[in-house]
Motif scaffolding. Sequence first.
Motif, PDB file in Angstrom:
ATOM      1  N   GLU A  17       8.416 -13.460 -20.680  1.00 13.80           N
ATOM      2  CA  GLU A  17       9.526 -14.586 -20.018  1.00 13.80           C
ATOM      3  C   GLU A  17      10.298 -15.080 -21.249  1.00 13.80           C
ATOM      4  O   GLU A  17       9.577 -16.044 -21.649  1.00 13.80           O
ATOM      5  CB  GLU A  17       8.878 -15.250 -18.886  1.00 13.80           C
ATOM      6  CG  GLU A  17       8.350 -14.550 -17.805  1.00 13.80           C
ATOM      7  CD  GLU A  17       8.098 -15.228 -16.633  1.00 13.80           C
ATOM      8  OE1 GLU A  17       8.899 -16.556 -16.575  1.00 13.80           O
ATOM      9  OE2 GLU A  17       7.245 -15.106 -15.741  1.00 13.80           O
TER      10      GLU A  17
ATOM     11  N   TYR B 120       2.901 -20.625 -16.351  1.00 13.31           N
ATOM     12  CA  TYR B 120       2.545 -19.377 -15.816  1.00 13.31           C
ATOM     13  C   TYR B 120       1.164 -19.059 -15.757  1.00 13.31           C
ATOM     14  O   TYR B 120       0.748 -18.619 -14.739  1.00 13.31           O
ATOM     15  CB  TYR B 120       3.160 -18.247 -16.886  1.00 13.31           C
ATOM     16  CG  TYR B 120       2.752 -16.769 -16.673  1.00 13.31           C
ATOM     17  CD1 TYR B 120       3.996 -16.285 -15.551  1.00 13.31           C
ATOM     18  CD2 TYR B 120       1.754 -16.255 -16.414  1.00 13.31           C
ATOM     19  CE1 TYR B 120       3.893 -14.881 -15.021  1.00 13.31           C
ATOM     20  CE2 TYR B 120       1.422 -14.822 -16.206  1.00 13.31           C
ATOM     21  CZ  TYR B 120       2.678 -13.992 -15.423  1.00 13.31           C
ATOM     22  OH  TYR B 120       2.252 -13.039 -14.866  1.00 13.31           O
TER      23      TYR B 120
ATOM     24  N   PHE C 296      13.014 -10.349 -14.164  1.00 18.16           N
ATOM     25  CA  PHE C 296      11.826 -10.841 -13.330  1.00 18.16           C
ATOM     26  C   PHE C 296      12.127 -11.091 -11.739  1.00 18.16           C
ATOM     27  O   PHE C 296      11.274 -11.088 -10.964  1.00 18.16           O
ATOM     28  CB  PHE C 296      11.369 -12.113 -14.064  1.00 18.16           C
ATOM     29  CG  PHE C 296      10.279 -11.622 -15.025  1.00 18.16           C
ATOM     30  CD1 PHE C 296       8.968 -11.538 -14.779  1.00 18.16           C
ATOM     31  CD2 PHE C 296      10.804 -11.616 -16.544  1.00 18.16           C
ATOM     32  CE1 PHE C 296       7.883 -11.139 -15.879  1.00 18.16           C
ATOM     33  CE2 PHE C 296       9.849 -11.220 -17.291  1.00 18.16           C
ATOM     34  CZ  PHE C 296       8.655 -11.100 -17.084  1.00 18.16           C
TER      35      PHE C 296
ATOM     36  N   ASN D 146       9.380  -9.520  -9.496  1.00 14.72           N
ATOM     37  CA  ASN D 146       8.705 -10.186  -8.538  1.00 14.72           C
ATOM     38  C   ASN D 146       8.929  -9.429  -7.213  1.00 14.72           C
ATOM     39  O   ASN D 146       7.955  -9.531  -6.278  1.00 14.72           O
ATOM     40  CB  ASN D 146       9.192 -11.705  -8.709  1.00 14.72           C
ATOM     41  CG  ASN D 146       8.864 -12.356 -10.148  1.00 14.72           C
ATOM     42  OD1 ASN D 146       7.928 -12.064 -10.595  1.00 14.72           O
ATOM     43  ND2 ASN D 146       9.603 -13.255 -10.043  1.00 14.72           N
TER      44      ASN D 146
ATOM     45  N   LEU E   6       5.869  -8.201  -4.756  1.00 14.17           N
ATOM     46  CA  LEU E   6       5.982  -8.580  -3.120  1.00 14.17           C
ATOM     47  C   LEU E   6       5.792  -7.333  -2.246  1.00 14.17           C
ATOM     48  O   LEU E   6       5.125  -7.350  -1.568  1.00 14.17           O
ATOM     49  CB  LEU E   6       7.035  -9.539  -3.003  1.00 14.17           C
ATOM     50  CG  LEU E   6       7.290  -9.847  -1.479  1.00 14.17           C
ATOM     51  CD1 LEU E   6       6.077 -10.677  -0.847  1.00 14.17           C
ATOM     52  CD2 LEU E   6       8.475 -10.875  -1.314  1.00 14.17           C
TER      53      LEU E   6
ATOM     54  N   ALA F  88       8.888 -18.208  -7.054  1.00 15.13           N
ATOM     55  CA  ALA F  88       9.793 -17.498  -8.164  1.00 15.13           C
ATOM     56  C   ALA F  88      11.047 -17.066  -7.753  1.00 15.13           C
ATOM     57  O   ALA F  88      11.069 -16.873  -6.552  1.00 15.13           O
ATOM     58  CB  ALA F  88       8.541 -16.691  -8.655  1.00 15.13           C
TER      59      ALA F  88
ATOM     60  N   LEU G  48      13.791 -14.206  -6.662  1.00 15.56           N
ATOM     61  CA  LEU G  48      13.470 -12.799  -6.097  1.00 15.56           C
ATOM     62  C   LEU G  48      14.949 -12.204  -6.168  1.00 15.56           C
ATOM     63  O   LEU G  48      15.772 -12.877  -5.965  1.00 15.56           O
ATOM     64  CB  LEU G  48      12.890 -12.856  -4.587  1.00 15.56           C
ATOM     65  CG  LEU G  48      11.446 -13.361  -4.291  1.00 15.56           C
ATOM     66  CD1 LEU G  48      11.244 -13.413  -3.026  1.00 15.56           C
ATOM     67  CD2 LEU G  48      10.629 -12.542  -5.326  1.00 15.56           C
TER      68      LEU G  48
ATOM     69  N   GLY H  31       3.964 -12.136  -6.139  1.00 16.47           N
ATOM     70  CA  GLY H  31       5.349 -11.694  -6.048  1.00 16.47           C
ATOM     71  C   GLY H  31       6.112 -13.034  -5.885  1.00 16.47           C
ATOM     72  O   GLY H  31       7.201 -13.281  -6.275  1.00 16.47           O
TER      73      GLY H  31
ATOM     74  N   THR I 264       5.113 -16.276  -6.127  1.00 12.44           N
ATOM     75  CA  THR I 264       4.988 -17.180  -7.101  1.00 12.44           C
ATOM     76  C   THR I 264       5.305 -16.844  -8.582  1.00 12.44           C
ATOM     77  O   THR I 264       5.138 -17.508  -9.554  1.00 12.44           O
ATOM     78  CB  THR I 264       3.504 -17.659  -6.989  1.00 12.44           C
ATOM     79  OG1 THR I 264       2.552 -16.655  -7.483  1.00 12.44           O
ATOM     80  CG2 THR I 264       2.995 -18.267  -5.826  1.00 12.44           C
ATOM     81  N   GLY I 265       5.517 -15.359  -8.754  1.00 10.83           N
ATOM     82  CA  GLY I 265       6.142 -14.975  -9.977  1.00 10.83           C
ATOM     83  C   GLY I 265       5.065 -14.515 -10.897  1.00 10.83           C
ATOM     84  O   GLY I 265       5.268 -14.953 -12.263  1.00 10.83           O
TER      85      GLY I 265
END
Length: 428
Positions: A42, A50, A94, A98, A102, A223, A225, A282, A284-285
Amino acid sequence: MEFAYGIDDRPRPASLLIFGLQWLAVSVPLVLIIGRVVAGLEANGSTVLYLQRLFLLVALVLLAQVYLGHRLPLVLGPATVLLVGILASLDAGFGAINASILIGGLLLASLAATGLIGHLQRLFTPRVVAVVLMLIAFTLAPTILDLITDGGGTVPATQTFLFAVGLTLALFAAHGFLRGIWRSTLALWAILLGTPVYIALFGAVSLPPADTALVALPENLLAPLAVPDAGVLAAFLICYLALATNDLGSIQSVGSLLKADGMGERVNRGVAVTGLGNALAGVTGVIGPVNFSLSPGIIAATGCASRFALVPAAIAIALMAASPLAIGYLESIPAPVIGVVLAYVMAAQIAAGLMLGQESGAVGTFDGGLIVGIPLLLGTLVAFLPPEVAAGLPAMIRPLLTNGFVVGIVTVLGLEHIVYRRRPQERS
């Protein structure tokens, strides 16, 4: 095999703490290694934040598995197969990654809840599973190489590479001599001993700032999406096929070792919790979790088969997630040390694949060898594909054709179930 404590036994508090520390010693390096790698991808992200989110997710899913899922003593951590998918989908961003995690998690949970997960097992014959285990290691080779040559801008790559070679040789020599819990926690000892050796050779590493909080809950739990394109989503769904196989195999291996009852229900509930954990990942990343197949060795080494021994480990992982200072010290571990430990873990994965291939007779014929060898070669070549070649591919199919793991899986499934399907005499 006799155990001091059975699946549902509750050890005395002192014993529970000791067994919990042993599980913790195995769990933390697994979470840290993969978490460090993904966090570094990232561009504008904080590694500490993270890792806080990842540690918290692992703790929650582990507790859910112990009490609601498979209810077996199984260690859990980030899925390396998803790391392969993330590395191949960075161009999509990302947000799309993510969302793919998910969606994959929700589909996995749905398949488990409806009992359809068992039908996927038919695709993954012993030969295919052996290729899956080895493909993950081979396609992560470029990432490992980047780690062991990363001197942080101050140490020449040649020196870090030579350091990594020496530490790797020492690590595998120790694996040959050590037994029991010492061997099971070797990754932890490699980090604890390799870091001071690195500092002695190349100077101090960056430590957390003096104003880093001792206790603080992780921030930004939600996070971004974004709708993934078809290529990215397809690549992740193939990764989730392999993740489901890994999860099923891990649960069944421990269940068989402990002769657990109601394995059909345990498998469905365990995979469902894994799927929901990935869906939460997904949101929460962070990278999604999976049950690890190394658990039988730990159980045999400690003589404790109680699922409740994992509870102190999960609580300790959650406490780490609430301490930016603790995470900061973990984040300061030199990249070459992390790379060596990741190489050690991947070598163990290759060994597991070779053992499965030998025990099942997967490579008993020349054609069997081709079914295993061709996907491994293609997957490795794609993993080292030059960026300019990848950039020239159509955007829609780029996430599929630049993902060595996906290319290898599709190839082995085609060879196993289509090309050689009419030659049963040559299949084991």
